[in-house]
Design a protein around this motif. Sequence first.
Motif, PDB file in Angstrom:
ATOM      1  N   GLY A 102       0.819  -1.215   0.000  1.00  0.00           N
ATOM      2  CA  GLY A 102       0.000   0.000   0.000  1.00  0.00           C
ATOM      3  C   GLY A 102       0.852   1.264   0.000  1.00  0.00           C
ATOM      4  O   GLY A 102       0.547   2.228  -0.716  1.00  0.00           O
ATOM      5  N   LEU A 103       1.909   1.271   0.801  1.00  0.00           N
ATOM      6  CA  LEU A 103       2.801   2.433   0.845  1.00  0.00           C
ATOM      7  C   LEU A 103       3.537   2.616  -0.478  1.00  0.00           C
ATOM      8  O   LEU A 103       3.731   3.749  -0.942  1.00  0.00           O
ATOM      9  N   THR A 104       3.929   1.502  -1.088  1.00  0.00           N
ATOM     10  CA  THR A 104       4.593   1.566  -2.392  1.00  0.00           C
ATOM     11  C   THR A 104       3.652   2.165  -3.430  1.00  0.00           C
ATOM     12  O   THR A 104       4.037   3.055  -4.200  1.00  0.00           O
ATOM     13  N   LEU A 105       2.408   1.696  -3.448  1.00  0.00           N
ATOM     14  CA  LEU A 105       1.425   2.216  -4.400  1.00  0.00           C
ATOM     15  C   LEU A 105       1.155   3.701  -4.148  1.00  0.00           C
ATOM     16  O   LEU A 105       1.120   4.498  -5.088  1.00  0.00           O
ATOM     17  N   ALA A 106       0.980   4.083  -2.887  1.00  0.00           N
ATOM     18  CA  ALA A 106       0.732   5.494  -2.551  1.00  0.00           C
ATOM     19  C   ALA A 106       1.905   6.366  -2.976  1.00  0.00           C
ATOM     20  O   ALA A 106       1.720   7.482  -3.483  1.00  0.00           O
ATOM     21  N   SER A 107       3.110   5.865  -2.810  1.00  0.00           N
ATOM     22  CA  SER A 107       4.301   6.602  -3.228  1.00  0.00           C
ATOM     23  C   SER A 107       4.343   6.759  -4.751  1.00  0.00           C
ATOM     24  O   SER A 107       4.649   7.833  -5.264  1.00  0.00           O
ATOM     25  N   GLN A 108       4.016   5.681  -5.464  1.00  0.00           N
ATOM     26  CA  GLN A 108       3.995   5.734  -6.929  1.00  0.00           C
ATOM     27  C   GLN A 108       2.932   6.704  -7.443  1.00  0.00           C
ATOM     28  O   GLN A 108       3.099   7.320  -8.491  1.00  0.00           O
ATOM     29  N   LYS A 115       8.850   7.377   5.394  1.00  0.00           N
ATOM     30  CA  LYS A 115       9.656   8.604   5.376  1.00  0.00           C
ATOM     31  C   LYS A 115       9.582   9.327   4.035  1.00  0.00           C
ATOM     32  O   LYS A 115       9.919  10.502   3.947  1.00  0.00           O
ATOM     33  N   LYS A 116       9.124   8.655   2.989  1.00  0.00           N
ATOM     34  CA  LYS A 116       9.001   9.274   1.672  1.00  0.00           C
ATOM     35  C   LYS A 116       7.857  10.289   1.611  1.00  0.00           C
ATOM     36  O   LYS A 116       7.821  11.115   0.713  1.00  0.00           O
ATOM     37  N   PHE A 117       6.923  10.197   2.550  1.00  0.00           N
ATOM     38  CA  PHE A 117       5.754  11.070   2.541  1.00  0.00           C
ATOM     39  C   PHE A 117       6.048  12.350   3.310  1.00  0.00           C
ATOM     40  O   PHE A 117       6.766  12.334   4.315  1.00  0.00           O
ATOM     41  N   HIS A 118       5.491  13.445   2.836  1.00  0.00           N
ATOM     42  CA  HIS A 118       5.674  14.735   3.500  1.00  0.00           C
ATOM     43  C   HIS A 118       5.149  14.657   4.928  1.00  0.00           C
ATOM     44  O   HIS A 118       5.812  15.088   5.867  1.00  0.00           O
ATOM     45  N   ASN A 119       3.962  14.140   5.091  1.00  0.00           N
ATOM     46  CA  ASN A 119       3.351  13.903   6.405  1.00  0.00           C
ATOM     47  C   ASN A 119       2.851  12.470   6.447  1.00  0.00           C
ATOM     48  O   ASN A 119       2.122  12.041   5.549  1.00  0.00           O
ATOM     49  N   SER A 120       3.234  11.746   7.496  1.00  0.00           N
ATOM     50  CA  SER A 120       2.726  10.386   7.658  1.00  0.00           C
ATOM     51  C   SER A 120       2.469  10.121   9.135  1.00  0.00           C
ATOM     52  O   SER A 120       3.225  10.572   9.995  1.00  0.00           O
ATOM     53  N   THR A 121       1.380   9.426   9.390  1.00  0.00           N
ATOM     54  CA  THR A 121       1.049   9.012  10.753  1.00  0.00           C
ATOM     55  C   THR A 121       0.634   7.546  10.720  1.00  0.00           C
ATOM     56  O   THR A 121       0.128   7.057   9.704  1.00  0.00           O
ATOM     57  N   VAL A 122       0.860   6.867  11.818  1.00  0.00           N
ATOM     58  CA  VAL A 122       0.464   5.467  11.956  1.00  0.00           C
ATOM     59  C   VAL A 122      -0.333   5.356  13.252  1.00  0.00           C
ATOM     60  O   VAL A 122       0.153   5.763  14.310  1.00  0.00           O
ATOM     61  N   HIS A 123      -1.559   4.851  13.147  1.00  0.00           N
ATOM     62  CA  HIS A 123      -2.445   4.745  14.301  1.00  0.00           C
ATOM     63  C   HIS A 123      -3.044   3.358  14.410  1.00  0.00           C
ATOM     64  O   HIS A 123      -3.306   2.709  13.387  1.00  0.00           O
ATOM     65  N   HIS A 124      -3.316   2.944  15.629  1.00  0.00           N
ATOM     66  CA  HIS A 124      -4.081   1.720  15.855  1.00  0.00           C
ATOM     67  C   HIS A 124      -5.562   2.081  15.863  1.00  0.00           C
ATOM     68  O   HIS A 124      -5.964   3.096  16.421  1.00  0.00           O
ATOM     69  N   ILE A 125      -6.349   1.276  15.184  1.00  0.00           N
ATOM     70  CA  ILE A 125      -7.808   1.394  15.240  1.00  0.00           C
ATOM     71  C   ILE A 125      -8.372   0.004  15.505  1.00  0.00           C
ATOM     72  O   ILE A 125      -7.718  -1.003  15.252  1.00  0.00           O
TER      73      ILE A 125
END
Length: 118
Positions: A10-16, A57-67
């Motif tokens: 998912g992160l790879t796709l979002a980066s692409q 780290k490639k994203f300008h802003n990134s957060t990781v949360h538990h839901i």
Amino acid sequence: MAELWALKDGLTLASQLRISDICVELDAELIVLLLTNYSINNLMIEPLLDDCRTLLKKFHNSTVHHIFREANQYADALAKFGATFSSDYVNFVNPSPVVEDLLAFDKTKLFCNRLISV
């Protein structure tokens, strides 16, 4: 491990797609802890964790949360659906039929409560 592979894809796709801001919501609390706490080492998944951290780290802003899983029903439904595929990776252009009911439920603006047994 499967959650980390899905996150990496998912992160790879979002980066692409050149997405600059991303909020990752995971129902696997241990993965959130491992991603956000560099002092915890797990040699079996460390390479995959490092890949995910590097991608974040490639994203300008990134957060990781538990839901809670109840708030992550789309991902849960798609993961179960994906387990039936022989292909390692599937990219949907339109929502999969397995999430149509969930989308309809979201449109009603209702919510589901988390059941806690005591």
